[in-house]
Design a protein around this motif. Structure first.
Motif, PDB file in Angstrom:
ATOM      1  N   THR A 123       2.541   7.554  -2.672  1.00 27.95           N
ATOM      2  CA  THR A 123       2.385   8.199  -1.473  1.00 27.95           C
ATOM      3  C   THR A 123       1.913   7.074  -0.564  1.00 27.95           C
ATOM      4  OG1 THR A 123       1.646  10.115  -0.728  1.00 27.95           O
ATOM      5  CG2 THR A 123       4.061   9.768  -0.517  1.00 27.95           C
ATOM      6  N   SER A 124       0.523   6.447  -1.364  1.00 25.11           N
ATOM      7  CA  SER A 124      -0.709   6.262  -0.545  1.00 25.11           C
ATOM      8  C   SER A 124      -0.468   4.436  -0.149  1.00 25.11           C
ATOM      9  CB  SER A 124      -1.596   6.200  -2.121  1.00 25.11           C
ATOM     10  OG  SER A 124      -1.505   5.500  -2.702  1.00 25.11           O
ATOM     11  N   VAL A 125       1.133   3.925  -0.528  1.00 23.42           N
ATOM     12  CA  VAL A 125       0.750   2.413  -0.072  1.00 23.42           C
ATOM     13  C   VAL A 125       2.521   3.055   0.522  1.00 23.42           C
ATOM     14  CG1 VAL A 125       0.189   2.008  -2.029  1.00 23.42           C
ATOM     15  CG2 VAL A 125       2.717   2.271  -2.657  1.00 23.42           C
ATOM     16  N   ALA A 126       2.932   1.488   1.267  1.00 20.47           N
ATOM     17  CA  ALA A 126       3.842   0.863   2.050  1.00 20.47           C
ATOM     18  C   ALA A 126       4.951   1.395   1.211  1.00 20.47           C
ATOM     19  CB  ALA A 126       3.718  -0.397   2.727  1.00 20.47           C
ATOM     20  N   TYR A 127       5.523   1.239   2.055  1.00 21.47           N
ATOM     21  CA  TYR A 127       7.517   1.625   1.006  1.00 21.47           C
ATOM     22  C   TYR A 127       7.537   1.041   0.629  1.00 21.47           C
ATOM     23  CZ  TYR A 127      12.315   2.265   0.473  1.00 21.47           C
ATOM     24  OH  TYR A 127      13.876   2.567   0.175  1.00 21.47           O
ATOM     25  N   GLN A 128       8.036   0.615  -0.957  1.00 19.64           N
ATOM     26  CA  GLN A 128       7.851   0.049  -1.900  1.00 19.64           C
ATOM     27  C   GLN A 128       9.432   0.826  -3.032  1.00 19.64           C
ATOM     28  OE1 GLN A 128       4.231  -0.816  -4.021  1.00 19.64           O
ATOM     29  NE2 GLN A 128       4.612   1.053  -5.036  1.00 19.64           N
ATOM     30  N   LEU A 129      10.171  -0.090  -3.222  1.00 18.94           N
ATOM     31  CA  LEU A 129      10.923   0.340  -4.913  1.00 18.94           C
ATOM     32  C   LEU A 129       9.775   0.359  -6.005  1.00 18.94           C
ATOM     33  CD1 LEU A 129      14.431  -0.634  -3.874  1.00 18.94           C
ATOM     34  CD2 LEU A 129      12.600   1.616  -3.448  1.00 18.94           C
ATOM     35  N   THR A 130      10.536   0.507  -7.540  1.00 15.87           N
ATOM     36  CA  THR A 130       9.868   0.591  -8.318  1.00 15.87           C
ATOM     37  C   THR A 130      10.874   1.101  -9.739  1.00 15.87           C
ATOM     38  OG1 THR A 130       8.230   2.835  -8.590  1.00 15.87           O
ATOM     39  CG2 THR A 130       6.713   0.569  -8.305  1.00 15.87           C
ATOM     40  N   ALA A 131      10.973   0.869 -11.304  1.00 17.02           N
ATOM     41  CA  ALA A 131      12.087   0.367 -11.812  1.00 17.02           C
ATOM     42  C   ALA A 131      11.163   1.154 -13.226  1.00 17.02           C
ATOM     43  CB  ALA A 131      12.637  -0.048 -11.759  1.00 17.02           C
ATOM     44  N   VAL A 172       9.602  -3.318  -5.510  1.00 21.13           N
ATOM     45  CA  VAL A 172      10.388  -3.558  -4.160  1.00 21.13           C
ATOM     46  C   VAL A 172       9.743  -4.154  -3.107  1.00 21.13           C
ATOM     47  CG1 VAL A 172      12.412  -4.817  -3.889  1.00 21.13           C
ATOM     48  CG2 VAL A 172      12.501  -4.249  -5.970  1.00 21.13           C
ATOM     49  N   LYS A 173       9.252  -4.685  -1.972  1.00 22.77           N
ATOM     50  CA  LYS A 173       8.786  -4.563  -0.814  1.00 22.77           C
ATOM     51  C   LYS A 173       9.931  -4.404   0.211  1.00 22.77           C
ATOM     52  CE  LYS A 173       4.364  -4.660  -2.713  1.00 22.77           C
ATOM     53  NZ  LYS A 173       3.081  -5.599  -1.731  1.00 22.77           N
ATOM     54  N   PRO A 174       9.763  -4.138   1.774  1.00 19.22           N
ATOM     55  CA  PRO A 174      10.653  -4.590   2.475  1.00 19.22           C
ATOM     56  C   PRO A 174      10.894  -5.384   2.829  1.00 19.22           C
ATOM     57  CG  PRO A 174       8.763  -2.482   2.845  1.00 19.22           C
ATOM     58  CD  PRO A 174       8.978  -3.310   1.846  1.00 19.22           C
ATOM     59  N   SER A 208      14.995   7.880   0.824  1.00 21.86           N
ATOM     60  CA  SER A 208      16.346   6.754   0.906  1.00 21.86           C
ATOM     61  C   SER A 208      17.178   6.869   1.137  1.00 21.86           C
ATOM     62  CB  SER A 208      15.211   6.043   0.223  1.00 21.86           C
ATOM     63  OG  SER A 208      14.144   5.080  -0.371  1.00 21.86           O
ATOM     64  N   THR A 209      17.503   5.811   1.597  1.00 19.11           N
ATOM     65  CA  THR A 209      19.303   6.163   2.144  1.00 19.11           C
ATOM     66  C   THR A 209      19.763   4.693   1.100  1.00 19.11           C
ATOM     67  OG1 THR A 209      19.343   7.209   4.174  1.00 19.11           O
ATOM     68  CG2 THR A 209      21.337   5.747   3.670  1.00 19.11           C
ATOM     69  N   LEU A 210      20.343   5.350   0.432  1.00 12.93           N
ATOM     70  CA  LEU A 210      21.542   3.814  -0.631  1.00 12.93           C
ATOM     71  C   LEU A 210      22.243   3.020   0.221  1.00 12.93           C
ATOM     72  CD1 LEU A 210      21.980   2.283  -2.903  1.00 12.93           C
ATOM     73  CD2 LEU A 210      23.741   4.268  -3.519  1.00 12.93           C
ATOM     74  N   PRO A 269      14.615   2.568   9.014  1.00 18.24           N
ATOM     75  CA  PRO A 269      16.204   1.750   8.177  1.00 18.24           C
ATOM     76  C   PRO A 269      16.098   0.364   8.478  1.00 18.24           C
ATOM     77  CG  PRO A 269      16.808   3.301   9.689  1.00 18.24           C
ATOM     78  CD  PRO A 269      15.093   4.044  10.419  1.00 18.24           C
ATOM     79  N   LEU A 270      15.033   0.100   8.882  1.00 15.99           N
ATOM     80  CA  LEU A 270      14.967  -0.921   9.196  1.00 15.99           C
ATOM     81  C   LEU A 270      14.188  -1.708   7.473  1.00 15.99           C
ATOM     82  CD1 LEU A 270      13.694  -2.281  12.879  1.00 15.99           C
ATOM     83  CD2 LEU A 270      15.948  -1.944  11.994  1.00 15.99           C
ATOM     84  N   ASN A 271      13.070  -0.863   7.166  1.00 19.13           N
ATOM     85  CA  ASN A 271      12.353  -1.655   6.125  1.00 19.13           C
ATOM     86  C   ASN A 271      13.962  -1.302   4.844  1.00 19.13           C
ATOM     87  OD1 ASN A 271      10.121  -1.463   6.844  1.00 19.13           O
ATOM     88  ND2 ASN A 271       9.139   0.530   6.283  1.00 19.13           N
ATOM     89  N   THR A 272      14.631  -1.979   4.278  1.00 21.58           N
ATOM     90  CA  THR A 272      15.532  -2.249   3.240  1.00 21.58           C
ATOM     91  C   THR A 272      14.721  -3.326   2.329  1.00 21.58           C
ATOM     92  OG1 THR A 272      16.146  -3.585   4.230  1.00 21.58           O
ATOM     93  CG2 THR A 272      17.148  -2.128   4.882  1.00 21.58           C
TER      94      THR A 272
END
Length: 346
Positions: free
Chosen positions: A33-41, A53-55, A77-79, A121-124
């Motif tokens: 949570t120390s960084v902006a919204y992102q996905l890892t895998a 993956v960033k917005p 997040s929401t799928l 929600p604009l952060n996709t």
């Protein structure tokens, strides 16, 4: 005929890209949570290195049938989008920060997942999942209108100058009787050229816009710039020749290729499964009077994702066996490096 048209001989056929670059970062080691919204895998429970993956971004994750994909968000997040293509996906976990599914397929296919940050929600952020079946042979694929592929390119000239280019986005604009058309656009966006492809993804025509720095405004490849031959399978060898014309000039190009392993390769655009293809192109009758030997040759290793239907990485070296030009050496290339940085699939 100016150099730039001929510079990216392999780019036109399969490096065919929106969005920003980016990519870097660690694997899916947990919620940060120390960084902006992102996905890892993770794949089969193992962190995927250099996959973030960033917005506003959409990255590729290449897997084989039967593997688990785990997508971790560092904020709730929401799928938004679930598209399995021809695969079946058994969902194994689904929380607001962790999504895991096992993908199985009997044919090569593409699946998609798009997530949005719950509090914004604009952060996709999107993940394009290419799923290989057990089949080791791959046929040509047809893109969809609106598909977008972005590339970063850096070249080096005979003068020793390193030349970075603006990001180039290749946008599929129409499916045609021959194959399809694409716009090549720089950020802005400014459409630099329109390119015509046949059903195998080989160039048959090129129309530059007034903004394009190329001297050639309307090129034709007769019968085609045959850089790809299907089906693709490891160990395959093939060759071709064509005439590249830009009235009133034309030149003959000959080409040979050896298809190497189907392997994992990483760029800023994701973690892909791709064929490494070793190629050689020889030009013997260039109309450029600055070339003493009236020709050049280039050797290229390209990594081609046969499910995505695109080159994802390109490393090329150009030489001038008949003698290097003594003038305008900053206009002639010795190296070309191109990477796919972002993918949006319809």
């Amino acid at each position: 005929m100016k150099l730039k048209l001929l510079t990216i001989t392999f780019l036109g056929a399969s490096l065919v890209a929106c969005g920003g670059g980016g990519g870097g970062g660690g694997g899916g080691s947990g919620i940060d949570t120390s960084v902006a919204y992102q996905l890892t895998a993770r794949i089969n429970g193992v962190d995927v290195p250099n996959f973030t993956v960033k917005p506003g971004e959409s990255k590729v994750l290449g897997i084989t049938t039967g593997q688990d994909v785990e997508i971790i968000a560092n904020a709730p997040s929401t799928l938004l989008t679930t598209d399995n293509g021809a695969a079946s996906a058994a969902e194994l976990a689904k929380t607001d920060t962790n999504y895991r599914a096992r993908f199985t397929t009997t044919q090569h296919t593409i699946a998609k997942r798009v997530f949005a940050q719950s509090t914004n929600p604009l952060n996709t952020a999107g993940v394009v999942i290419t799923v290989s079946s057990s089949d080791t042979s791959f046929n040509a694929v047809t893109p969809k209108v609106g598909d977008r592929f972005t590339y970063a390119e850096t070249d080096k000239t005979l003068a020793g100058t390193t030349v970075p280019f603006p990001l180039s986005t290749h946008i599929v604009t129409a499916l045609t009787a021959a194959g399809w058309d694409e716009d090549f656009a720089n950020p802005g966006p400014v459409v630099m050229s329109k390119v015509n492809f046949n059903k195998n993804g080989n160039r048959i025509g090129y129309q530059a816009t007034a903004n394009d720095p190329n001297g050639c405004k309307n090129a034709l490849f007769n019968p085609e710039e045959k850089l790809l031959e299907f089906p693709l399978v490891q160990g395959k060898t093939y060759g071709s020749s064509w005439t590249t014309s830009c009235a009133p000039d034309s030149q003959l190009e000959t080409f040979s290729a050896v298809v190497g392993p189907y392997e994992q390769v990483t760029t800023a655009g994701g973690v892909f499964r791709a064929f490494s293809i070793e190629t050689k192109t020889v030009v013997t009758n260039s109309t450029d009077l600055r070339l003493p030997g009236k020709g050049y040759q280039q050797t290229v290793t390209v990594w081609f994702d046969p499910i995505l239907g695109r080159n994802v990485k390109y490393r090329g070296v150009r030489s001038y066996p008949g003698g290097e030009p003594t003038t305008d050496r900053d206009k002639f290339l010795t190296e070309t490096n191109i990477d796919l940085t972002n993918v949006v699939k319809n």
